[in-house]
Design a protein around this motif. Structure first.
Motif, short mmCIF file in Angstrom:
data_model
loop_
_atom_site.label_atom_id
_atom_site.label_comp_id
_atom_site.label_asym_id
_atom_site.label_seq_id
_atom_site.Cartn_x
_atom_site.Cartn_y
_atom_site.Cartn_z
N ARG A 53 0.82 -1.20 0.00
CA ARG A 53 0.00 0.00 0.00
C ARG A 53 0.86 1.26 0.00
N ARG A 54 0.22 2.37 -0.36
CA ARG A 54 0.94 3.64 -0.45
C ARG A 54 1.54 4.04 0.89
N THR A 55 0.84 3.73 1.98
CA THR A 55 1.34 4.08 3.31
C THR A 55 2.10 2.93 3.98
N ARG A 56 2.24 1.77 3.30
CA ARG A 56 2.98 0.64 3.84
C ARG A 56 4.08 0.19 2.89
N TRP A 57 4.61 1.13 2.12
CA TRP A 57 5.62 0.78 1.12
C TRP A 57 6.89 0.24 1.77
N TRP A 58 7.14 0.54 3.03
CA TRP A 58 8.35 0.13 3.73
C TRP A 58 8.24 -1.27 4.31
N PHE A 59 7.16 -1.99 4.08
CA PHE A 59 6.94 -3.27 4.75
C PHE A 59 7.96 -4.32 4.35
N PHE A 60 8.63 -4.19 3.21
CA PHE A 60 9.61 -5.20 2.82
C PHE A 60 10.76 -5.25 3.81
N VAL A 61 11.07 -4.15 4.49
CA VAL A 61 12.11 -4.17 5.51
C VAL A 61 11.66 -5.01 6.71
N ALA A 62 10.42 -4.81 7.14
CA ALA A 62 9.90 -5.59 8.27
C ALA A 62 9.81 -7.08 7.92
N TRP A 63 9.45 -7.39 6.69
CA TRP A 63 9.35 -8.80 6.29
C TRP A 63 10.71 -9.47 6.24
N LEU A 64 11.73 -8.77 5.73
CA LEU A 64 13.08 -9.34 5.70
C LEU A 64 13.61 -9.56 7.12
N PHE A 65 13.37 -8.62 8.01
CA PHE A 65 13.81 -8.78 9.38
C PHE A 65 13.11 -9.97 10.05
N TYR A 66 11.82 -10.13 9.78
CA TYR A 66 11.06 -11.26 10.35
C TYR A 66 11.59 -12.60 9.83
N GLU A 67 11.87 -12.70 8.55
CA GLU A 67 12.39 -13.94 7.98
C GLU A 67 13.79 -14.25 8.53
N PHE A 68 14.60 -13.21 8.74
CA PHE A 68 15.94 -13.43 9.27
C PHE A 68 15.89 -13.94 10.72
N VAL A 69 14.98 -13.41 11.52
CA VAL A 69 14.84 -13.88 12.90
C VAL A 69 14.37 -15.33 12.93
N ARG A 70 13.45 -15.70 12.07
CA ARG A 70 13.01 -17.09 11.99
C ARG A 70 14.16 -18.02 11.64
N ALA A 71 14.97 -17.62 10.67
CA ALA A 71 16.11 -18.44 10.28
C ALA A 71 17.11 -18.59 11.42
N CYS A 72 17.29 -17.53 12.19
CA CYS A 72 18.23 -17.60 13.32
C CYS A 72 17.75 -18.60 14.38
N PHE A 73 16.47 -18.60 14.69
CA PHE A 73 15.95 -19.55 15.68
C PHE A 73 16.03 -20.98 15.17
N LEU A 74 15.71 -21.20 13.90
CA LEU A 74 15.71 -22.56 13.38
C LEU A 74 17.13 -23.13 13.29
N ALA A 75 18.09 -22.33 12.85
CA ALA A 75 19.46 -22.83 12.66
C ALA A 75 20.31 -22.67 13.91
N GLY A 76 20.24 -21.51 14.55
CA GLY A 76 21.10 -21.26 15.68
C GLY A 76 20.76 -22.05 16.91
N ALA A 77 19.48 -22.35 17.11
CA ALA A 77 19.04 -23.10 18.30
C ALA A 77 18.67 -24.52 17.96
N SER A 78 19.28 -25.09 16.92
CA SER A 78 18.93 -26.46 16.52
C SER A 78 19.34 -27.49 17.56
N SER A 79 20.35 -27.18 18.37
CA SER A 79 20.78 -28.11 19.42
C SER A 79 20.05 -27.90 20.74
N ARG A 80 19.14 -26.93 20.81
CA ARG A 80 18.34 -26.66 22.01
C ARG A 80 16.87 -26.66 21.61
N PRO A 81 16.23 -27.82 21.58
CA PRO A 81 14.87 -27.90 21.04
C PRO A 81 13.86 -27.01 21.77
#
Length: 807
Positions: free
Chosen positions: A454-482
């Motif tokens: 949307r015109r007022t949410r054009w910056w959302f791609f930054v929030a989406w990239l940050f969210y995907e990066f945090v998910r990847a960190c939990f899945l890979a970084g904490a793989s030895s701590r279920p």
């Protein structure tokens, strides 16, 4: 169940094992009814029945386990239908890619092209759904076999496509060290796993000091042969490749990859190679399309200006499509690169993972940051202090809740009760700033990032990239701590789900419903239900299978919803491509196309749709009380029509017949009123010659109760008869009377009917006893006025005078 081969199957060559003596055995292992009494009959018919046959070898001298042989037992029913399901999902994905790219390449106006592209189905959302389903198995939990089999249908979207030449190349690059699958298993690092995979830890049997090269296992271990080929025994299945867990062990990401016969050590390189192949294929497809259009234009099969914008800027399309592909694979690449760091510490694979991680994570992140900086610097934005208001509300009119709103957008209202407010800030564009979607230069450079929002949410791609990066960190970084992995990921998913619902960033409503609501709900429920699979809770395998089927139902419904939206998106893209044509085929879609374009034009404005709000009674100002009156009863006197028995019979039997029909309603043409043949013969068009306004109703010269009860049309078209009957009728009616708003004749009585007598005759004609026999004739004229004339003969006049004298 313990079983001694020497006694049960007469395997004398195996007890004890002697050097140079080949072990050969064939037989049937009897199973007692008590041994299978705890297995419910349903377990033998449900898909992906979990069963294992394990042969363990122990040393007679040390009593330590020397080796084991494990096999998986199935009942033939499985959710793993890779050939059928993967083919269907791939076809729908290609359909979404083609329809989305068609809206981006058709047209010459960048703003118009962006608008139609924003309302097509996003390919990134399609792959976000596929990645969510498959990479749900990356959590280090003890998965049921039904889930692992179901997720294998989506492995192709996660880059896990098995190819024997590719896996051999990766094995040569990695070497013989395939890593420790127990490190990313459900038990975690440094913990025992007695209930996982049959309770066998291969690394306790085969120590690290015993190298395969020293034992010459690659040449010594061969596929077993039958003792007697004619006995009917056959060899089923395939031997497990190096780096894969034992059959029946579905623990962690290694267990999820085992269905594809891809070791966890090869996961990153496999996905990277397929991603590079995909990018190369996209480049070739766009280049081939460019060449094909030029050839067709040269031989005049298509017009020379057909898709001219795409043909002039095809290199820009190649660059944007490549960057968009990397953006789609951002989560997959970053997760697998970090997984490679934690799983396999080797110089070659780790060096490649580091390079790819820097290029993708920091490269895409830097481009996204520059896109925001470029817009804020060029777009004339300013920052101002603001506050967030917290107001009381109720969910479902029962549950106490609260709502948040910015004071700059929704100021405080007296109709709501506020809990408080929090200091905030707001960044908005100045009055003379150009809209981001109206900036053609910005759309060409960063449209692959911001065009769908949307015109007022054009910056959302930054929030989406940050969210995907945090998910990847939990899945890979904490793989030895279920436990840390699953509950940390659950908190991230819940927070993102609520935040994204509030933002609703996409301009297209279908994308908001799919990505924010359906996908967010599936992520939260999947992670929440998966937390029960942790070995610390000790849930039995049958309840685990039931929970796994519930997850399959949720993700299956998400898949069906996505497939339906892909079909709808294909139709809408077809409408967008034919937007320059006045008519499209099929023709019955033209009305829907117009409505779709109207909604699209309204969505571009990014303003809330106006909704009428009910006015509360306590908020309405009280009107001052003034002198007034109210008519509650109306007494009806007898009329001339009461003496007409034919008329009375009609109004008593057929109410609609008492209404006066207009002239020429049946198409009768008269000299003074010709029929207008070029207009439709409707009642409104025929009543256009009347002096009354269109909303007024024409009544008979006299009115009755039936006229008001059955107001179904215009009056009846007939002349009054000469039949006389004396009827006295007094009727009380509850009727509100209002003066005429036109005030044309002030001397007329305030009744809903036209008076047939002059005011001076009212006293004479007020009762049936004094009413003279008369004959009324309806005269029609070509002028716009309607007049009612009374013809009274001399005999009628003499009779009336005699009656008056007698009185």
């Amino acid at each position: 169940m313990a079983y001694v081969p020497e006694i049960g199957a007469n395997v004398t060559s195996a007890c004890p094992v002697k050097a140079g003596v080949t072990i050969e055995a064939a037989g049937i292992i009897p199973v007692n009814q008590q041994d299978v009494a705890s297995i419910p009959p349903l377990a033998l018919s449900i898909p992906d029945f979990e069963g294992q046959a394990i042969l363990r070898l122990f040393s007679n001298s040390t009593q330590k386990e020397m080796g084991c042989f494990a096999a998986q037992i199935t009942n033939g029913f499985t959710f793993q239908q890779t050939t059928a399901v993967s083919s269907i999902l791939g076809a729908f994905t290609i359909m979404a890619i083609v329809s989305s790219f068609a809206t981006a390449m058709y047209g010459s106006d960048v703003a118009e092209m962006r608008k139609h592209y924003a309302h097509s189905l996003s390919v990134s959302v399609v792959f976000a759904v596929w990645h969510h389903i498959f990479y749900s198995g990356a959590i280090s939990l003890n998965w049921p076999s039904v889930l692992v089999a179901f997720w294998s249908n989506y492995a192709w979207a996660g880059g896990m496509i098995y190819s024997e030449p590719m896996q051999n190349t990766i094995n040569n690059f990695i070497g013989s060290n395939k890593g420790n699958t127990s490190q990313v298993g459900a038990a975690g690092t440094g913990q025992s796993n007695p209930n996982i995979g049959g309770g066998i830890d291969v690394h306790q049997i085969y120590k690290r000091d015993a190298r395969p090269e020293d034992l010459i296992l690659q040449t010594a271990l061969l596929k077993r042969h039958l003792v007697d080929a004619g006995s009917g025994f056959k060899y089923y299945g395939q031997p497990v490749k190096p780096g894969l867990p034992l059959p029946g062990n579905y623990s962690g990401f290694a267990g999820t990859l085992a269905t594809q016969r891809i070791p966890a050590s090869n996961a990153f390189m496999t996905s990277l190679l397929w991603l590079l192949i995909l990018i190369g294929s996209i480049f070739l497809c766009i280049l081939s399309l460019k060449i094909t259009l030029e050839v067709l234009s040269a031989i005049r099969v298509v017009r020379r200006n057909r898709l001219g914008f795409f043909r002039r800027h095809y290199l820009g399309y190649v660059a944007s499509t490549t960057l968009r592909t990397v953006l789609i694979g951002f989560f997959m690449v970053t997760f697998l690169a970090m997984f490679q760091f934690s799983y396999l510490v080797l110089s070659g694979p780790v060096a490649v993972a580091c390079i790819v991680f820097v290029v993708v994570a920091f490269g895409v992140g830097s481009v996204a940051a520059y896109a925001c900086f470029s817009r804020l610097r060029i777009g004339k934005y300013m920052s101002e202090p603001d506050r967030i208001n917290l107001a009381k509300r109720r969910l479902l009119r029962v549950i106490p809740w609260f709502s948040m709103s910015r004071n700059s957008k929704t100021p405080r209202s007296e109709d709501q009760v506020y809990i408080g407010s929090v200091p905030w800030w707001t960044i908005h564009a100045m009055a003379d700033a150009v809209s981001i979607h109206g900036d053609e230069q910005y759309t060409r450079r960063f449209g692959w990032l911001a065009s769908r929002y949307r015109r007022t949410r054009w910056w959302f791609f930054v929030a989406w990239l940050f969210y995907e990066f945090v998910r990847a960190c939990f899945l890979a970084g904490a793989s030895s701590r279920p436990l840390v992995q699953v509950f940390g990921l659950l908190a991230v998913e819940v927070f993102a789900f609520l935040s994204f619902i509030i933002l609703r960033p996409f301009e297209g409503q279908r994308l908001n419903v799919l990505a924010m609501y359906f996908l967010g709900f599936s992520k939260v429920t999947t992670v929440g239900l998966s937390a029960t699979f942790d070995i610390h809770f000790g849930i039995a395998r049958i309840p685990t299978t039931v929970i796994g089927i519930i997850i399959i139902v949720i993700q299956g419904l998400l898949t069906v919803a996505l497939m339906v939206l892909i079909l709808i998106g294909t139709v809408s893209s077809y409408m967008s491509i034919l937007r320059d044509r006045a008519e499209m085929k099929p023709s019955r879609w033209n009305a829907n196309r117009d409505k779709y374009f109207e909604r699209m034009d309204f969505a571009v404005q990014d303003i809330p749709r106006p909704r009428p709000r009910p006015v509360r009674a306590d908020s309405m100002p009280e009107l001052p009380k003034l002198p007034n009156f109210e008519v509650k009863q109306v007494k009806r006197m007898a009329k001339v029509e009461d003496e007409d028995d034919e008329f009375m019979e009609e109004i008593n039997t057929e109410p609609s017949a008492s209404q006066l029909l207009l002239p020429n309603q049946r198409g009768i043409e008269t000299p003074d009123r010709p029929v207008r043949r070029h207009r439709q013969g409707s009642l409104l068009s025929q009543a256009s010659y009347s002096s009354l306004p269109r909303a007024a109703r024409i009544h008979r010269p006299s009115w009755s109760t039936q006229d008001y009860v059955e107001s179904v049309g215009f009056g009846r078209h007939r002349a009054l008869s000469d039949v006389h009957v004396n009827i006295r009728c007094h009727v009380q009616e509850n009727r509100d009377r209002y003066p005429s708003p036109f005030r044309i004749y002030n001397n007329r009585p305030n009744t809903p009917a036209f008076s047939s007598l002059a005011p001076s005759d009212e006293g004479y004609m007020c009762s049936p006893e004094r009413r003279a026999p008369s004959r009324l004739t309806w005269m029609s004229r070509s002028s716009s006025t309607q007049q009612l004339h009374a013809r009274i003969s001399e005999e009628d006049t003499d009779s009336a005078l005699e009656m008056r004298n007698m009185k």
